[in-house]
Design a protein around this motif. Structure first.
Motif, PDB file in Angstrom:
ATOM      1  N   ILE A  92      -4.419  -8.353  -2.169  1.00  0.00           N
ATOM      2  CA  ILE A  92      -4.907  -7.967  -0.846  1.00  0.00           C
ATOM      3  C   ILE A  92      -4.491  -6.537  -0.527  1.00  0.00           C
ATOM      4  O   ILE A  92      -3.429  -6.292   0.033  1.00  0.00           O
ATOM      5  N   PRO A  93      -5.335  -5.562  -0.877  1.00  0.00           N
ATOM      6  CA  PRO A  93      -4.988  -4.168  -0.609  1.00  0.00           C
ATOM      7  C   PRO A  93      -4.814  -3.947   0.900  1.00  0.00           C
ATOM      8  O   PRO A  93      -5.541  -4.539   1.702  1.00  0.00           O
ATOM      9  N   GLY A  94      -3.859  -3.135   1.250  1.00  0.00           N
ATOM     10  CA  GLY A  94      -3.700  -2.770   2.658  1.00  0.00           C
ATOM     11  C   GLY A  94      -2.825  -3.710   3.464  1.00  0.00           C
ATOM     12  O   GLY A  94      -2.452  -3.385   4.588  1.00  0.00           O
ATOM     13  N   VAL A  95      -2.509  -4.889   2.913  1.00  0.00           N
ATOM     14  CA  VAL A  95      -1.623  -5.794   3.644  1.00  0.00           C
ATOM     15  C   VAL A  95      -0.290  -5.849   2.903  1.00  0.00           C
ATOM     16  O   VAL A  95      -0.232  -6.270   1.751  1.00  0.00           O
ATOM     17  N   PHE A 100       2.735  -9.843   5.288  1.00  0.00           N
ATOM     18  CA  PHE A 100       2.016 -11.059   4.928  1.00  0.00           C
ATOM     19  C   PHE A 100       2.943 -12.279   5.017  1.00  0.00           C
ATOM     20  O   PHE A 100       2.615 -13.284   5.665  1.00  0.00           O
ATOM     21  N   VAL A 144       0.127  -6.968  -0.985  1.00  0.00           N
ATOM     22  CA  VAL A 144       0.187  -8.286  -1.612  1.00  0.00           C
ATOM     23  C   VAL A 144      -0.462  -8.296  -2.997  1.00  0.00           C
ATOM     24  O   VAL A 144      -1.674  -8.084  -3.128  1.00  0.00           O
TER      25      VAL A 144
END
Ligand SMILES: Nc1ncnc2c1ncn2[C@@H]1O[C@H](COP(=O)(O)OP(=O)(O)OP(=O)(O)O)[C@@H](O)[C@H]1O
Ligand SMILES: [Mg+2]
Lengths: 251, 426
Positions: A92-95, A100, A144
């Motif tokens: 999950i790019p950006g999180v 998370f 993530v």
């Protein structure tokens, strides 16, 4: 703990039956393992239990401590104590991994009417568990699973499991992609969570994981059904002889 | 023939309702600008540059009324240490504004600036006029001619706090034209913030001259009032080793057209322009950017992200022009939309025009939906669908928001975006 009866599942988009009557009873405190040839439906079972779209339950039931999990949204299943360690963890790019994890922990607490974990307590808990799994601070800060190696992704799944403290843990090929040392770390992580009130369903192809995580019951899945169940010796039999004999025997 | 006649009549109708301010140091520039508008005529739907955005409500004689929006959200940047300058429906509000004196900067109201401030006279309408080539921007020329208020900011040092231009919207029919001129002297550094819906219709122009080694930071939040309309222009000229960084958050607004025209005229200059917009329903947002590299070893970045739902429309027209001698140019441009449903649309026109041979320029434009696998992964960990979607949406916007250097400002923008997404969940 988890009671699956006559579960039939087909693909939503096409007319393809994948699970053809799965029966499985996992008691609290026990570790069950599922082995089975590629494509037999092991991951499908784990996805259907955790609520992934794209599958249609045509018959049967799945109850978690008396509650019908198939009726719940994925997040409700999680809050009810179900956890799936993915065969292929999602990037999950950006999180951020930390964001998370904290969001997940607190969302579950909120859903259960518990108080949220303070930032300080959370940080302490993550650091302690990450250390045990040899996950460094940098991995916690990164998005993530992005850029994680195969083994790092699997360790990250176990970290999430350790933080979320689910009651019913499903591990889908958590051993694949792990080197010998990582396999040991991950197994220790799982064993640390073994307790009276917690059930495990471990999907694997290899006996080696089961050397570390000693199962109480071993099931063989083939063509969408549990075709044979037995003790740990069943896994050894698969390791030595493959599935041929077992499948021939039940055919 | 018919088209031309129509354009002229629209232009005449609009200009007829305005009067040219007389006297003062800007008089000559205003007269020149008026001549420019008359020569160009106001934009019209058939103009190539207005292909994706209908200009009629921006060019018609009066503003379409816009209801005032009210929620109990605290004003953005309100908790920061800042020098606040307030405009209400396009009129400077001295009472509500802070004292304009601050070390390292001189701030004057446009109309009150002394006639002998040569630096402003050398800028007012000058960068705008230059920016009319090769693409005309008539609404900016109209602004230069008729701007009724604004500030001139001369940055000579490094003021200790940002200058915040706050634009309140109090009248449903207000039609405001503001023009700001900013000069950042060699080695000086300033942060300018802008916030608020401003007016029912807002035409704003900002000319920024960033001298050698100077730094200009700009963070803007255009938000709130749903029915407002705005056409804004930034014209910037960058000297050697200067830095220009501008970020815009847009939430709501039936029509917003933000044009940014930058000229890198000194070697080793850096220009970053970024925008994050979130629109729901009757929302049209247009980012039009034109960056000209006219010096060696300069860097430019354009990062635009749009989240669109319920039939909202996003537009991006972005150009990088690299002149013959602008060797070693590093140009980057990305424009992306996240479409939260099938009714929304994103129209993009990325352009590169390169005359130098030793350059590295890249551009990309994409439209996509929420990643279902990522959404399921989050939900399987207990994060409900709404917050999980918000988390992924903020992650999508992050590349644009991260262009803001100051952490406090970045957090403030992220908080606003998160709050907006929460209010607008399906
Ligand atoms: N979404 C889908 N679309 C098409 N086929 C699918 C889909 N999901 C599962 N299948 C098919 O269903 C069967 C079971 O797949 P599943 O992933 O559950 O197997 P598995 O037992 O986990 O295999 P492996 O040991 O290789 O991981 C396979 O034939 C697979 O191709
Ligand atoms: Mg599988």
């Amino acid at each position: 703990m988890l009671s699956i009866k006559n579960l039939h599942v087909k693909l939503e988009e096409e007319d393809k039956q994948i699970l053809k009557g799965v029966d499985l009873e996992i008691e609290a405190g026990k570790v069950h393992a599922i082995m089975g040839p590629n494509g037999s439906g092991k991951s499908t079972l784990s996805y259907v239990l955790s609520g992934k779209d794209g599958y249609e339950v045509t018959d049967g039931t799945a109850m978690l401590e008396g509650a019908d999990v198939l009726e719940m949204e994925p997040e409700e299943r999680a809050a009810a104590g179900l956890f799936l360690a993915f065969q292929y963890p999602v990037e999950i790019p950006g999180v951020g991994n930390m964001t998370f994890l904290r969001t997940a922990v607190n969302a579950q607490r909120k859903a259960r009417g518990e108080e949220e974990m303070s930032a300080a307590d959370f940080l302490k808990a993550v650091r302690a568990r990450a250390k045990e799994l040899k996950i460094d601070a940098d991995m916690l800060k990164r998005p993530v699973n992005v850029g994680f190696s195969g083994g790092e992704k699997k360790r990250n799944e176990i970290l999430q499991m350790a933080m979320l403290e689910p009651r019913m843990c499903i591990l889908d090929e958590t051993d694949s992609g792990l080197d010998v040392d990582a396999m040991k770390l991950v197994s220790e992580g799982v064993n640390a969570l073994r307790s009276e009130g917690r059930g495990f369903l471990v999907i694997t192809h290899y006996q080696r994981l089961l050397d570390h995580i000693k199962p109480d019951v071993v099931h063989i899945m083939a063509d969408g059904k549990i075709v044979k169940s037995g003790g740990p010796e069943l896994a050894l039999e698969v390791e030595n002889n493959g599935y041929g004999d077992i499948l021939a025997e039940v055919a | 023939m018919a088209d031309a006649a129509e354009k002229i009549s629209t232009t005449d109708a609009r200009l007829g309702g305005l009067s040219l301010p007389v006297g003062g140091w800007s008089e000559a520039a205003r007269k020149d600008a008026l001549a420019r508008v008359q020569a160009m005529s106001l934009p019209e739907r058939r103009d190539e540059y207005w292909k994706y955005t209908r200009p009629d409500t921006l060019t018609q004689a009066g503003a379409v009324p816009a209801a005032l929006f009210d929620n109990d959200e605290a004003p953005i940047f309100g908790d920061m240490d800042r020098l606040n300058i307030v405009f209400v429906d396009g009129v400077f509000d001295r009472q509500a504004s802070d004292d304009l004196s601050l070390e390292g900067v001189t701030i004057d109201r446009l109309a009150e600036a002394k006639t002998d401030i040569h630096w402003a006279r050398d800028l007012y309408g000058v960068l705008e006029a230059k920016g009319q080539n090769p693409v005309p921007r008539p609404l900016a020329a109209l602004n230069t001619a008729f701007a009724s208020d604004g500030v001139v900011i001369h940055v000579t040092g490094k003021p200790s706090k940002p200058i915040n231009l706050t634009y309140h919207h109090r009248s449903e029919t207000s039609d405001a034209i503001l023009h700001h001129v900013i000069r950042v002297d060699a080695g000086a550094e300033v942060t300018v913030l802008e916030s608020g819906p401003a007016a029912a219709r807002f035409n704003k122009c900002m000319e920024v001259d960033v001298a050698d080694g100077a730094t200009f930071h700009h963070v803007r939040a255009q938000g709130r009032d749903h029915e407002r309309r705005a056409a804004t222009h930034i014209f910037a000229r960058l000297g050697t080793e200067s830095v220009f960084k501008s970020f815009t958050l847009t939430a709501n607004g039936v029509l917003t057209r933000n044009e940014c025209v930058i000229e890198l005229t000194g070697d080793d200059a850096v220009a970053h322009v970024a925008g994050a917009c979130v629109g729901d329903g009757d929302f049209h947002h247009d980012d039009t950017v034109f960056i000209t590299h006219d010096a060696v070893n300069c860097e430019s970045r354009q990062v635009f992200k749009k989240v669109l739902r319920n039939g909202a429309t996003g537009v991006f027209q972005g150009k990088i022009l690299v002149k013959k001698d602008a060797q070693k140019t590093d140009g980057y441009q990305i424009s992306q939309s996240l479409l939260l449903d099938e009714d929304s649309q994103f129209l993009a026109k990325p352009e590169l025009e390169i005359y130098a041979d030793d350059v590295a320029c890249s551009h990309g434009s994409t439209s996509g939906a929420i990643d279902e696998d990522a959404l399921f992964y989050l939900r399987s960990r207990g994060v409900p669908e709404g917050p999980a979607t918000d988390l992924l949406t903020l992650a999508f916007l992050a590349e644009a928001v991260e262009e803001i250097e100051n952490e406090d400002l970045r957090d403030e923008i992220n908080d606003r975006l998160a709050a907006w997404l929460e209010r607008h969940r399906s």
